[in-house]
Design a protein around this motif. Structure first.
Motif, PDB file in Angstrom:
ATOM      1  N   LEU A 216       0.769  -1.258  -0.143  1.00  0.00           N
ATOM      2  CA  LEU A 216      -0.091   0.059   0.189  1.00  0.00           C
ATOM      3  C   LEU A 216       0.887   1.175  -0.204  1.00  0.00           C
ATOM      4  N   ILE A 217       0.666   2.157  -0.830  1.00  0.00           N
ATOM      5  CA  ILE A 217       1.371   3.499  -0.740  1.00  0.00           C
ATOM      6  C   ILE A 217       0.618   4.155   0.304  1.00  0.00           C
ATOM      7  N   PRO A 218       1.314   4.699   1.347  1.00  0.00           N
ATOM      8  CA  PRO A 218       0.798   5.469   2.212  1.00  0.00           C
ATOM      9  C   PRO A 218       0.089   6.685   2.094  1.00  0.00           C
ATOM     10  N   ARG A 219      -0.998   7.024   2.988  1.00  0.00           N
ATOM     11  CA  ARG A 219      -1.630   8.198   2.666  1.00  0.00           C
ATOM     12  C   ARG A 219      -0.920   9.404   3.006  1.00  0.00           C
ATOM     13  N   LYS A 220      -1.260  10.386   2.034  1.00  0.00           N
ATOM     14  CA  LYS A 220      -0.936  11.696   2.300  1.00  0.00           C
ATOM     15  C   LYS A 220      -1.715  12.597   1.366  1.00  0.00           C
ATOM     16  N   ILE A 221      -2.610  13.097   2.003  1.00  0.00           N
ATOM     17  CA  ILE A 221      -3.520  13.958   1.598  1.00  0.00           C
ATOM     18  C   ILE A 221      -3.621  15.489   1.993  1.00  0.00           C
ATOM     19  N   ILE A 222      -4.097  16.258   1.509  1.00  0.00           N
ATOM     20  CA  ILE A 222      -4.364  17.721   2.506  1.00  0.00           C
ATOM     21  C   ILE A 222      -5.375  17.497   3.207  1.00  0.00           C
ATOM     22  N   ASN A 223      -5.672  17.787   4.477  1.00  0.00           N
ATOM     23  CA  ASN A 223      -6.730  17.511   5.359  1.00  0.00           C
ATOM     24  C   ASN A 223      -7.583  18.409   5.656  1.00  0.00           C
ATOM     25  N   ASN A 224      -7.192  19.678   5.381  1.00  0.00           N
ATOM     26  CA  ASN A 224      -8.030  20.828   5.856  1.00  0.00           C
ATOM     27  C   ASN A 224      -7.540  22.098   4.777  1.00  0.00           C
ATOM     28  N   PHE A 225      -8.909  22.788   4.626  1.00  0.00           N
ATOM     29  CA  PHE A 225      -8.663  23.932   3.800  1.00  0.00           C
ATOM     30  C   PHE A 225      -9.377  25.185   4.469  1.00  0.00           C
ATOM     31  N   VAL A 226      -8.605  26.254   4.705  1.00  0.00           N
ATOM     32  CA  VAL A 226      -9.635  27.199   5.222  1.00  0.00           C
ATOM     33  C   VAL A 226      -9.288  28.510   4.462  1.00  0.00           C
ATOM     34  N   ALA A 227     -10.309  29.197   4.234  1.00  0.00           N
ATOM     35  CA  ALA A 227     -10.434  30.528   3.580  1.00  0.00           C
ATOM     36  C   ALA A 227     -10.854  31.357   4.544  1.00  0.00           C
ATOM     37  N   SER A 228     -10.220  32.685   4.754  1.00  0.00           N
ATOM     38  CA  SER A 228     -10.555  33.523   5.743  1.00  0.00           C
ATOM     39  C   SER A 228     -10.507  35.102   5.124  1.00  0.00           C
ATOM     40  N   PHE A 229     -11.268  36.047   5.501  1.00  0.00           N
ATOM     41  CA  PHE A 229     -10.883  37.378   5.040  1.00  0.00           C
ATOM     42  C   PHE A 229     -10.943  38.226   6.247  1.00  0.00           C
ATOM     43  N   GLU A 230      -9.718  38.962   6.368  1.00  0.00           N
ATOM     44  CA  GLU A 230      -9.409  39.632   7.436  1.00  0.00           C
ATOM     45  C   GLU A 230      -9.730  39.005   9.002  1.00  0.00           C
ATOM     46  N   GLY A 231      -9.190  37.860   8.862  1.00  0.00           N
ATOM     47  CA  GLY A 231      -9.345  37.042   9.978  1.00  0.00           C
ATOM     48  C   GLY A 231     -10.730  36.368  10.364  1.00  0.00           C
ATOM     49  N   GLN A 232     -11.645  36.713   9.524  1.00  0.00           N
ATOM     50  CA  GLN A 232     -12.952  36.041   9.526  1.00  0.00           C
ATOM     51  C   GLN A 232     -13.115  34.841   8.798  1.00  0.00           C
ATOM     52  N   GLU A 233     -13.527  33.547   9.210  1.00  0.00           N
ATOM     53  CA  GLU A 233     -13.492  32.525   8.443  1.00  0.00           C
ATOM     54  C   GLU A 233     -14.769  32.679   7.518  1.00  0.00           C
ATOM     55  N   VAL A 234     -14.426  32.184   6.277  1.00  0.00           N
ATOM     56  CA  VAL A 234     -15.520  32.198   5.367  1.00  0.00           C
ATOM     57  C   VAL A 234     -15.620  30.575   5.016  1.00  0.00           C
TER      58      VAL A 234
END
Lengths: 142, 109
Positions: free
Chosen positions: B43-61
């Motif tokens: 098995l090829i070990p798992r390697k993914i991006i597990n989180n994505f955050v977009a924020s505007f001036e510190g406020q989460e979108v």
């Protein structure tokens, strides 16, 4: 229960494997759709309908299937693929600046199956919708 | 491994209160941990991006928790209500702990 020497060996071997398996920090470890939904809702009632899933009727390539989820007034949406080795796809959490509780992404589907979206509404209630997608070539690389 | 490169499309300027569409893509193999190496059968070990955050001036979108079922080169599109000029920040978190970031400025106009 009668434990033979052979059984005991298997048990310890299994436990050793489980203990050494590295689990990524944020892994969604749910094995079934029911578990995944229960983990998301905390066991609360889920009513049918109210979430829109946009997906092609027939996806030629299961490696990138464009999918759109939206539910007006939802604070987060959980997307599941019932026929994948693991059902979890993604959880979208919408912040205060988000205009519509709507997101598009591209996902992998192992074969023809149902997509399930569960939305958590701002008032704390849950809604769920299903949509089936036919997949010509599966996207899990066998 | 190919270099991880984020690409983001946001309008350069918008009216206050306008709903703007934001498109993001990051080049990443998103190795699911389910595939086997054809030569060794392992098995090829798992390697993914597990989180994505977009924020505007510190406020989460949006904040997306990602599982291996998201395609390689994960793409996200979403809408934001434009509150006024500022900087939009995009953050992707990898399984190996790497964090990829990019920023875009949006003006009023």
């Amino acid at each position: 229960m009668n434990l033979t020497r052979r059984d005991a060996l298997w048990l310890t071997a299994g436990a050793a494997v489980a203990a050494t398996m590295p689990l990524p920090a944020f892994a969604n470890t749910a094995e079934t759709v029911e578990e995944a939904i229960a983990a998301f809702t905390g066991g609360a009632d889920v009513k049918e309908g109210g979430v829109d899933i946009g997906a092609p009727e027939i996806a030629e390539n299961g490696n990138t299937v464009p999918v759109e989820v939206s539910a007006s007034g939802a604070s987060s949406i959980l997307l599941l693929a019932a026929g994948n080795p693991r059902p979890g796809v993604a959880t979208f959490n919408f912040g205060p600046l988000s205009a519509a509780s709507e997101a598009k992404t591209r996902i992998r589907l192992a074969g023809t199956q149902d997509l399930i979206a569960v939305a958590k509404m701002a008032d704390g209630s849950f809604a769920m919708s299903k949509r089936s997608v036919k997949v010509t070539i599966g996207g899990c690389g066998g | 491994m190919a270099k991880v490169k984020p690409r983001v499309k946001v309008p350069k300027k918008a009216e206050v209160g306008e709903v703007i569409t934001i498109k993001t893509l990051i080049s990443h193999p998103m190795e699911s941990g389910q595939r086997k190496d054809k030569k060794t059968g392992e098995l090829i070990p798992r390697k993914i991006i597990n989180n994505f955050v977009a924020s505007f001036e510190g406020q989460e979108v949006v904040n997306v928790n990602i599982d291996p079922a998201v395609s390689a080169n994960p793409y996200f599109q979403f809408d934001m209500k434009f509150p006024g000029a500022g900087t939009m920040k995009f953050t992707w978190t990898d399984d190996d702990g790497s964090v990829y970031e990019t920023e875009k400025k949006i003006k009023v106009g």
